[in-house]
Design a protein around this motif. Structure first.
Motif, mmCIF file in Angstrom:
data_model
loop_
_atom_site.group_PDB
_atom_site.id
_atom_site.type_symbol
_atom_site.label_atom_id
_atom_site.label_comp_id
_atom_site.label_asym_id
_atom_site.label_seq_id
_atom_site.Cartn_x
_atom_site.Cartn_y
_atom_site.Cartn_z
ATOM 1 N N SER A 1 0.916 -1.122 -0.122
ATOM 2 C CA SER A 1 0.025 -0.039 0.099
ATOM 3 C C SER A 1 1.003 1.454 0.146
ATOM 4 O O SER A 1 1.672 1.526 0.862
ATOM 5 C CB SER A 1 -1.021 -0.143 1.358
ATOM 6 O OG SER A 1 -1.650 1.102 1.271
ATOM 7 N N TRP A 2 0.326 1.993 -1.020
ATOM 8 C CA TRP A 2 1.462 3.379 -0.901
ATOM 9 C C TRP A 2 0.559 4.508 0.008
ATOM 10 O O TRP A 2 0.949 5.861 -0.043
ATOM 11 C CB TRP A 2 1.408 3.850 -2.451
ATOM 12 C CG TRP A 2 2.625 2.994 -3.084
ATOM 13 C CD1 TRP A 2 2.133 1.936 -3.746
ATOM 14 C CD2 TRP A 2 3.927 3.275 -3.119
ATOM 15 N NE1 TRP A 2 3.491 1.491 -4.463
ATOM 16 C CE2 TRP A 2 4.554 2.241 -3.590
ATOM 17 C CE3 TRP A 2 4.592 4.117 -2.426
ATOM 18 C CZ2 TRP A 2 6.041 2.046 -3.879
ATOM 19 C CZ3 TRP A 2 6.104 4.170 -2.567
ATOM 20 C CH2 TRP A 2 6.703 3.151 -3.342
ATOM 21 N N ALA A 3 -0.805 4.114 0.272
ATOM 22 C CA ALA A 3 -1.517 5.253 0.629
ATOM 23 C C ALA A 3 -0.857 5.740 2.018
ATOM 24 O O ALA A 3 -0.755 7.018 2.363
ATOM 25 C CB ALA A 3 -2.923 4.498 1.250
ATOM 26 N N PRO A 4 -0.067 4.982 3.211
ATOM 27 C CA PRO A 4 0.413 5.609 4.241
ATOM 28 C C PRO A 4 1.470 6.509 3.818
ATOM 29 O O PRO A 4 1.906 7.544 4.750
ATOM 30 C CB PRO A 4 1.119 4.305 4.849
ATOM 31 C CG PRO A 4 0.272 3.037 4.638
ATOM 32 C CD PRO A 4 -0.090 3.663 2.992
ATOM 33 N N VAL A 5 2.323 6.199 2.793
ATOM 34 C CA VAL A 5 3.286 7.230 2.466
ATOM 35 C C VAL A 5 2.817 8.597 2.110
ATOM 36 O O VAL A 5 3.202 9.631 2.380
ATOM 37 C CB VAL A 5 4.119 6.496 1.101
ATOM 38 C CG1 VAL A 5 5.166 7.619 0.596
ATOM 39 C CG2 VAL A 5 4.781 5.333 1.645
ATOM 40 N N SER A 6 1.599 8.492 1.302
ATOM 41 C CA SER A 6 1.155 9.737 0.910
ATOM 42 C C SER A 6 0.282 10.397 2.123
ATOM 43 O O SER A 6 0.534 11.727 2.297
ATOM 44 C CB SER A 6 -0.316 9.516 -0.046
ATOM 45 O OG SER A 6 -0.974 10.646 -0.357
ATOM 46 N N LEU A 7 -0.104 9.780 2.935
ATOM 47 C CA LEU A 7 -0.626 10.381 4.210
ATOM 48 C C LEU A 7 0.454 10.858 5.113
ATOM 49 O O LEU A 7 0.241 11.827 5.700
ATOM 50 C CB LEU A 7 -1.365 9.327 5.073
ATOM 51 C CG LEU A 7 -2.865 9.116 4.456
ATOM 52 C CD1 LEU A 7 -3.324 7.825 5.445
ATOM 53 C CD2 LEU A 7 -3.570 10.445 4.801
ATOM 54 N N SER A 8 1.549 10.230 5.049
ATOM 55 C CA SER A 8 2.404 10.824 6.046
ATOM 56 C C SER A 8 3.339 11.895 5.529
ATOM 57 O O SER A 8 3.392 12.994 6.330
ATOM 58 C CB SER A 8 3.739 9.682 6.268
ATOM 59 O OG SER A 8 4.036 9.285 5.088
ATOM 60 N N ILE A 9 3.537 11.985 4.100
ATOM 61 C CA ILE A 9 4.019 13.254 3.500
ATOM 62 C C ILE A 9 3.019 14.356 3.589
ATOM 63 O O ILE A 9 3.487 15.421 4.057
ATOM 64 C CB ILE A 9 4.360 13.035 2.146
ATOM 65 C CG1 ILE A 9 5.575 11.963 1.980
ATOM 66 C CG2 ILE A 9 4.824 14.314 1.296
ATOM 67 C CD1 ILE A 9 5.960 11.358 0.677
ATOM 68 N N GLY A 10 1.997 14.021 3.172
ATOM 69 C CA GLY A 10 0.656 15.282 3.553
ATOM 70 C C GLY A 10 0.629 15.535 4.981
ATOM 71 O O GLY A 10 0.537 16.957 4.936
#
Length: 132
Positions: free
Chosen positions: A82-91
């Motif tokens: 899942s790439w969603a946690p990476v996007s959430l953490s950067i955001g």
């Protein structure tokens, strides 16, 4: 869970004593109120854990003769790719940085957070479950 409930109830009693002593000695309002709020929070958590422990089966952590391996097993399911946690953490990092650098940075962080949330919520609505 019984032991966690007891720990939080004892913690709430300790924080109550500290709040009373601190309020008497310092005569400072904000710290005293914060300590009384911490007492209430620890009391709520302790009550919840104790109440929930009464309705559950006994866990290995409640047994004094239990081994560490008695609670071993699968913790849960985690998405392997899942790439969603990476996007959430950067955001999220950009959103918190915007407090220090300027609110204009939220224009860049909000789409990343929304994209991450969208991906995380709907990542299993693809493939065989797509048409249902």
């Amino acid at each position: 869970m019984k032991i966690q409930g007891r720990l939080f109830l004892w913690l709430s009693l300790f924080v109550l004593v500290v709040a009373i002593v601190y309020g008497y000695w310092s005569r400072e309002t904000v710290g005293t109120v914060a300590l009384f709020l911490a007492f209430g929070l620890a009391l709520m958590i302790g009550f919840y854990l104790s109440f929930t422990a009464r309705r559950m089966d006994e866990l290995a952590q409640d047994d004094k003769e239990a081994d560490v391996a008695d609670e071993a097993g699968e913790v849960g399911f985690f998405s392997p790719h899942s790439w969603a946690p990476v996007s959430l953490s950067i955001g999220g990092a950009l959103a918190f940085t915007s407090v220090a650098l300027g609110w204009w940075l939220l224009y860049f962080s909000a789409p990343l957070i929304m994209l991450g949330l969208w991906g995380w919520v709907f990542e299993y609505y693809r493939g065989e479950n797509r048409n249902q």
